[in-house]
Design a protein around this motif. Structure first.
Motif, PDB file in Angstrom:
ATOM      1  N   VAL A 153       1.125  -1.199  -0.036  1.00  0.00           N
ATOM      2  CA  VAL A 153      -0.016  -0.158   0.017  1.00  0.00           C
ATOM      3  C   VAL A 153       1.040   1.216   0.026  1.00  0.00           C
ATOM      4  N   MET A 154       0.583   2.351  -0.610  1.00  0.00           N
ATOM      5  CA  MET A 154       1.371   3.535  -1.039  1.00  0.00           C
ATOM      6  C   MET A 154       0.656   4.691  -1.060  1.00  0.00           C
ATOM      7  N   ALA A 155       1.061   5.754  -0.419  1.00  0.00           N
ATOM      8  CA  ALA A 155       0.556   7.135  -0.513  1.00  0.00           C
ATOM      9  C   ALA A 155       1.346   8.111  -1.368  1.00  0.00           C
ATOM     10  N   VAL A 156       0.940   8.706  -2.255  1.00  0.00           N
ATOM     11  CA  VAL A 156       1.807   9.564  -3.231  1.00  0.00           C
ATOM     12  C   VAL A 156       1.074  10.907  -2.966  1.00  0.00           C
ATOM     13  N   PRO A 157       1.916  12.035  -2.424  1.00  0.00           N
ATOM     14  CA  PRO A 157       1.273  13.303  -2.077  1.00  0.00           C
ATOM     15  C   PRO A 157       1.196  14.343  -3.030  1.00  0.00           C
ATOM     16  N   ASP A 158       1.994  14.320  -4.157  1.00  0.00           N
ATOM     17  CA  ASP A 158       2.103  15.401  -4.992  1.00  0.00           C
ATOM     18  C   ASP A 158       2.628  14.741  -6.394  1.00  0.00           C
ATOM     19  N   ARG A 159       2.481  15.725  -7.326  1.00  0.00           N
ATOM     20  CA  ARG A 159       2.830  15.473  -8.903  1.00  0.00           C
ATOM     21  C   ARG A 159       4.361  14.968  -9.109  1.00  0.00           C
ATOM     22  N   ARG A 160       5.140  15.751  -8.326  1.00  0.00           N
ATOM     23  CA  ARG A 160       6.702  15.290  -8.460  1.00  0.00           C
ATOM     24  C   ARG A 160       6.828  13.913  -8.100  1.00  0.00           C
ATOM     25  N   THR A 161       6.558  13.531  -6.772  1.00  0.00           N
ATOM     26  CA  THR A 161       6.478  12.171  -6.289  1.00  0.00           C
ATOM     27  C   THR A 161       5.788  11.170  -7.263  1.00  0.00           C
ATOM     28  N   GLU A 235      12.284  13.073   5.389  1.00  0.00           N
ATOM     29  CA  GLU A 235      11.558  14.125   6.335  1.00  0.00           C
ATOM     30  C   GLU A 235      10.018  14.006   5.994  1.00  0.00           C
ATOM     31  N   TRP A 236       9.325  13.718   7.142  1.00  0.00           N
ATOM     32  CA  TRP A 236       7.648  13.554   6.626  1.00  0.00           C
ATOM     33  C   TRP A 236       7.126  14.679   6.128  1.00  0.00           C
ATOM     34  N   GLY A 237       6.302  14.382   5.350  1.00  0.00           N
ATOM     35  CA  GLY A 237       5.642  15.550   4.524  1.00  0.00           C
ATOM     36  C   GLY A 237       6.299  16.139   3.688  1.00  0.00           C
ATOM     37  N   VAL A 238       7.623  16.018   3.215  1.00  0.00           N
ATOM     38  CA  VAL A 238       8.393  16.759   2.599  1.00  0.00           C
ATOM     39  C   VAL A 238       8.694  15.659   1.073  1.00  0.00           C
ATOM     40  N   PRO A 239       8.332  16.371  -0.118  1.00  0.00           N
ATOM     41  CA  PRO A 239       8.613  15.292  -1.142  1.00  0.00           C
ATOM     42  C   PRO A 239      10.084  15.056  -1.502  1.00  0.00           C
ATOM     43  N   PRO A 240      10.477  13.971  -2.102  1.00  0.00           N
ATOM     44  CA  PRO A 240      11.737  13.679  -2.273  1.00  0.00           C
ATOM     45  C   PRO A 240      12.431  14.776  -3.137  1.00  0.00           C
ATOM     46  N   HIS A 241      13.746  14.998  -2.950  1.00  0.00           N
ATOM     47  CA  HIS A 241      14.481  16.056  -3.423  1.00  0.00           C
ATOM     48  C   HIS A 241      14.783  15.544  -5.069  1.00  0.00           C
ATOM     49  N   GLU A 242      14.642  16.763  -5.850  1.00  0.00           N
ATOM     50  CA  GLU A 242      14.749  16.732  -7.262  1.00  0.00           C
ATOM     51  C   GLU A 242      15.708  15.510  -7.942  1.00  0.00           C
ATOM     52  N   HIS A 243      16.945  15.632  -7.165  1.00  0.00           N
ATOM     53  CA  HIS A 243      17.898  14.799  -7.699  1.00  0.00           C
ATOM     54  C   HIS A 243      18.195  13.502  -6.898  1.00  0.00           C
ATOM     55  N   SER A 244      17.438  13.460  -6.041  1.00  0.00           N
ATOM     56  CA  SER A 244      17.654  12.293  -5.029  1.00  0.00           C
ATOM     57  C   SER A 244      16.406  11.591  -4.435  1.00  0.00           C
ATOM     58  N   CYS A 245      16.674  10.309  -3.843  1.00  0.00           N
ATOM     59  CA  CYS A 245      15.377   9.684  -3.418  1.00  0.00           C
ATOM     60  C   CYS A 245      15.606   9.199  -2.072  1.00  0.00           C
ATOM     61  N   ASN A 246      15.766  10.007  -1.195  1.00  0.00           N
ATOM     62  CA  ASN A 246      16.497   9.473   0.271  1.00  0.00           C
ATOM     63  C   ASN A 246      15.356   9.059   0.983  1.00  0.00           C
ATOM     64  N   CYS A 247      15.114   7.761   1.531  1.00  0.00           N
ATOM     65  CA  CYS A 247      14.083   7.549   2.247  1.00  0.00           C
ATOM     66  C   CYS A 247      14.808   6.381   3.125  1.00  0.00           C
ATOM     67  N   PHE A 248      14.050   5.790   4.106  1.00  0.00           N
ATOM     68  CA  PHE A 248      14.337   4.576   5.063  1.00  0.00           C
ATOM     69  C   PHE A 248      13.459   3.718   4.787  1.00  0.00           C
TER      70      PHE A 248
END
Length: 335
Positions: A153-161, A235-248
């Motif tokens: 299950v996945m949540a996608v909050p914005d167009r860039r993500t 960072e919760w609520g912050v879209p991934p950086h434009e040139h990276s996809c840092n997550c945990f």
């Protein structure tokens, strides 16, 4: 010792071992001797008043041991009575066996919760840092392959993500869904699928068997895979950086459970991204000013069917009226 010797055995009192009370057993024994009788005669045979034997007699009637025909009482054959009592006992044993099986199955889930609580108390969370979309995709597919189909299950909050999802690993996840490796549901922010290219990606996901719904606002990007793995942004609520996809990637059931609960709440509020064809047809025709009768003639169906499809569309859109449904349908690009 004398008590043990004098105690009635199941052969002496078969009804007692099957659940009949002593009063019922005595009454049924008298009924067998009389075969056909009246309430007054039966009471006299057991040396009690008619009022005293009524409760036991009613129980025998409910069990089918005695038939009551107006004022006459008729004893049924003991084999039929015992057979019915045995069948009821077997049914009860079967129900109890199923309950035991359910308890044993629940033990596994309860152990899972216990382990999750122990991890939470001890702080033993397994956390992996992921720095790219390809690495994230490979991690998800690799975990899913261990026990397919894995529920994602996945949540996608914005167009860039959403664009990162489509460009980075959308094709692989779509293929994994089509192949039965993933069982996927997504809740997507409405503005994230407003562009035609993003709607095409959603259509590909839907065609592969994924479930997609849209919501005005989604709090953050996250996902939960099965019961043991969650993906969280740096960072919760912050879209991934434009040139990276840092997550945990967090391997902790208590975290996964919390995110699944959040996802289920979002899913319940969201509406399907793509409407059912029938609902879309009536909404489009109504938007051009056609009445229910005209829509029915155009589609070759009854007016009742048209109204049922309107109700279906309103339900999918969460609308309280047809006008509200039309507004929502236009806003979501259904028309």
């Amino acid at each position: 010792m004398s008590t043990t010797r004098n105690a009635p055995s199941p052969a002496d009192d078969p009804f007692g071992s099957l659940g009949l009370s002593p009063d019922q057993t005595a009454l049924y024994t008298a009924m067998l001797r009389l075969h056909r009788t009246t309430l007054t005669e039966l009471a006299e045979a057991v040396g009690r008043s008619a009022e005293d034997v009524l409760d036991a007699l009613d129980g025998l009637v409910r069990l089918g041991a005695v038939n009551r025909r107006r004022e006459e009482l008729i004893a049924r054959h003991p084999a039929a009575t015992i057979g019915r009592l045995v069948a009821e006992r077997l049914d009860r044993m079967a129900r109890e066996t199923r309950q035991i099986d359910e308890v044993l199955a629940a033990a596994g889930r309860l152990t899972h919760y216990y382990d999750a609580g122990l991890d939470w108390r001890s702080g033993r969370f397994s956390v992996e840092a992921v720095s790219g979309a390809d690495e994230l995709c490979e991690s998800v597919i690799g975990l899913a392959l261990q026990a397919p189909p894995a529920e994602l299950v996945m949540a996608v909050p914005d167009r860039r993500t959403m664009a990162r999802l489509a460009d980075g690993y959308g094709a692989q996840w779509i293929q994994a869904t089509a192949d039965g490796i993933l069982s996927l549901r997504m809740v997507v922010a409405l503005d994230a699928v407003s562009a035609p290219a993003m709607r095409e990606v959603c259509a590909r996901f839907s065609a592969a068997g994924a479930g997609l719904r849209a919501l005005d606002a989604v709090p953050s990007w996250f996902f939960a895979l099965g019961d043991g793995t969650a993906g969280l942004p740096a960072e919760w609520g912050v879209p991934p950086h434009e040139h990276s996809c840092n997550c945990f990637l967090v391997h902790a059931p208590v975290v996964v459970g919390a995110l699944r609960a959040l996802f289920d709440a979002l899913w319940a509020q969201a509406a399907p991204i793509s409407p059912r064809t029938n609902a879309q047809q009536v909404l489009r025709l109504a938007a051009h000013g056609l009445s229910d009768d005209a829509v029915a003639r155009h589609l070759g169906v009854s007016v009742r069917t048209v109204r049922a499809r309107f109700a279906e569309a309103m339900s999918e859109l969460g609308a309280q009226s047809r006008f509200h449904a039309g507004v929502e349908a236009a806003r979501r690009g259904w028309l």
